[in-house]
Design a protein around this motif. Structure first.
Motif, mmCIF file in Angstrom:
data_model
loop_
_atom_site.group_PDB
_atom_site.id
_atom_site.type_symbol
_atom_site.label_atom_id
_atom_site.label_comp_id
_atom_site.label_asym_id
_atom_site.label_seq_id
_atom_site.Cartn_x
_atom_site.Cartn_y
_atom_site.Cartn_z
ATOM 1 N N ILE A 1 1.009 -1.250 0.092
ATOM 2 C CA ILE A 1 0.220 0.103 0.141
ATOM 3 C C ILE A 1 0.913 1.359 -0.045
ATOM 4 O O ILE A 1 1.592 1.868 1.048
ATOM 5 N N ASP A 2 0.884 2.119 -0.980
ATOM 6 C CA ASP A 2 1.361 3.223 -1.478
ATOM 7 C C ASP A 2 1.085 4.416 -0.898
ATOM 8 O O ASP A 2 -0.055 4.864 -0.592
ATOM 9 N N ASN A 3 0.848 5.404 -0.795
ATOM 10 C CA ASN A 3 0.459 6.589 -0.980
ATOM 11 C C ASN A 3 0.066 7.057 0.344
ATOM 12 O O ASN A 3 -0.988 7.658 0.631
ATOM 13 N N LEU A 4 0.769 6.404 1.643
ATOM 14 C CA LEU A 4 -0.016 6.874 2.857
ATOM 15 C C LEU A 4 0.824 7.834 3.694
ATOM 16 O O LEU A 4 1.818 8.793 3.061
ATOM 17 N N SER A 5 0.003 8.323 4.381
ATOM 18 C CA SER A 5 0.184 9.788 5.026
ATOM 19 C C SER A 5 1.375 9.536 6.340
ATOM 20 O O SER A 5 1.401 8.452 6.982
ATOM 21 N N PRO A 6 2.644 10.330 6.446
ATOM 22 C CA PRO A 6 3.322 10.419 7.422
ATOM 23 C C PRO A 6 2.396 9.892 9.018
ATOM 24 O O PRO A 6 1.486 11.410 9.583
ATOM 25 N N SER A 7 2.725 9.071 10.190
ATOM 26 C CA SER A 7 3.069 9.566 11.554
ATOM 27 C C SER A 7 1.139 9.309 12.081
ATOM 28 O O SER A 7 0.427 10.537 12.109
ATOM 29 N N THR A 8 0.498 8.383 10.872
ATOM 30 C CA THR A 8 -0.400 8.230 10.419
ATOM 31 C C THR A 8 -0.523 7.300 11.147
ATOM 32 O O THR A 8 -0.044 5.817 10.655
ATOM 33 N N ALA A 9 -2.442 6.644 11.784
ATOM 34 C CA ALA A 9 -2.766 5.394 12.668
ATOM 35 C C ALA A 9 -4.111 4.874 11.504
ATOM 36 O O ALA A 9 -5.003 5.409 10.401
ATOM 37 N N TYR A 10 -3.477 3.391 11.122
ATOM 38 C CA TYR A 10 -3.978 2.919 10.137
ATOM 39 C C TYR A 10 -5.151 1.430 9.842
ATOM 40 O O TYR A 10 -4.210 1.023 11.170
ATOM 41 N N LYS A 11 -6.333 1.607 10.238
ATOM 42 C CA LYS A 11 -6.924 -0.381 10.932
ATOM 43 C C LYS A 11 -7.136 -1.212 8.861
ATOM 44 O O LYS A 11 -7.702 -0.356 8.486
ATOM 45 N N VAL A 12 -6.638 -1.986 9.034
ATOM 46 C CA VAL A 12 -6.658 -3.274 7.921
ATOM 47 C C VAL A 12 -8.001 -4.016 8.160
ATOM 48 O O VAL A 12 -7.745 -3.924 8.683
ATOM 49 N N ALA A 13 -8.501 -4.915 6.954
ATOM 50 C CA ALA A 13 -9.490 -4.863 7.692
ATOM 51 C C ALA A 13 -9.134 -6.356 6.170
ATOM 52 O O ALA A 13 -9.896 -5.865 4.992
ATOM 53 N N CYS A 14 -9.935 -7.684 6.300
ATOM 54 C CA CYS A 14 -9.187 -8.522 5.582
ATOM 55 C C CYS A 14 -10.628 -9.720 5.630
ATOM 56 O O CYS A 14 -10.526 -10.135 6.539
ATOM 57 N N THR A 15 -10.708 -10.203 4.833
ATOM 58 C CA THR A 15 -12.712 -11.140 4.848
ATOM 59 C C THR A 15 -12.108 -12.350 3.586
ATOM 60 O O THR A 15 -11.407 -11.729 2.526
#
Length: 161
Positions: free
Chosen positions: A99-113
């Motif tokens: 995954i590219d183009n993320l923002s620095p110092s940012t929390a992310y949540k991943v969900a996979c089904t």
């Protein structure tokens, strides 16, 4: 005597027809039960994906999971701290994605089904979750030289290289 034979023959014929009718009815009933038994079979729920996040930088990360038997594809969603989807895709034949183009110092949540390849045998998995935070921006260190010349009691010439 002919009458007697006719009655006897008719009775045998009726019994024979009745036996065939009962045999056919029994077969139809058995086949119906088989069809109903197939309909009553519950699909097995796929295992929940266990996510791993690696190679985290200030603007990218790699998300991976183990292949799940019976899964034909995986639906992956990545959301930021404001719950805005930054990635939403169904992946076939893959167990990792960058995954590219993320923002620095940012929390992310991943969900996979996990999505089943055969919906008669399997049902969709529960959703697996993982959270991560991107690194802060990397400060670029700059080096320079200062040169001082033509110094007098009131002035000096300063040069930055």
């Amino acid at each position: 005597m002919k009458k007697f034979e006719f009655k006897r023959d008719a009775a045998l014929l009726i019994r024979h027809i009745w036996a065939q009718f009962m045999c056919i009815a029994l077969c139809v009933s058995a086949l119906s039960a088989c069809d109903k038994a197939e309909e009553d079979v519950e699909a097995t729920q796929l295992d929940t994906p266990v996510l791993t996040v690696s190679d985290i930088t200030s603007n990218s990360a790699t998300i991976s999971w183990e292949e799940i038997s019976g899964a034909g594809s995986y639906h992956l969603i990545v959301t930021d701290s404001e719950e805005t989807a930054v990635y939403d895709n169904t992946l076939e034949g893959q167990t990792s994605v960058g995954i590219d183009n993320l923002s620095p110092s940012t929390a992310y949540k991943v969900a996979c089904t996990a999505i089943p390849s055969d919906t008669q045998l399997y049902s969709q998995s529960e959703t697996g979750y993982k959270e991560f935070t991107t690194e802060g921006e990397v400060a670029v260190e700059q080096s320079f030289e200062i040169s001082v010349g033509n110094v007098t009691s009131n002035t000096a010439e300063v040069t930055v290289i």
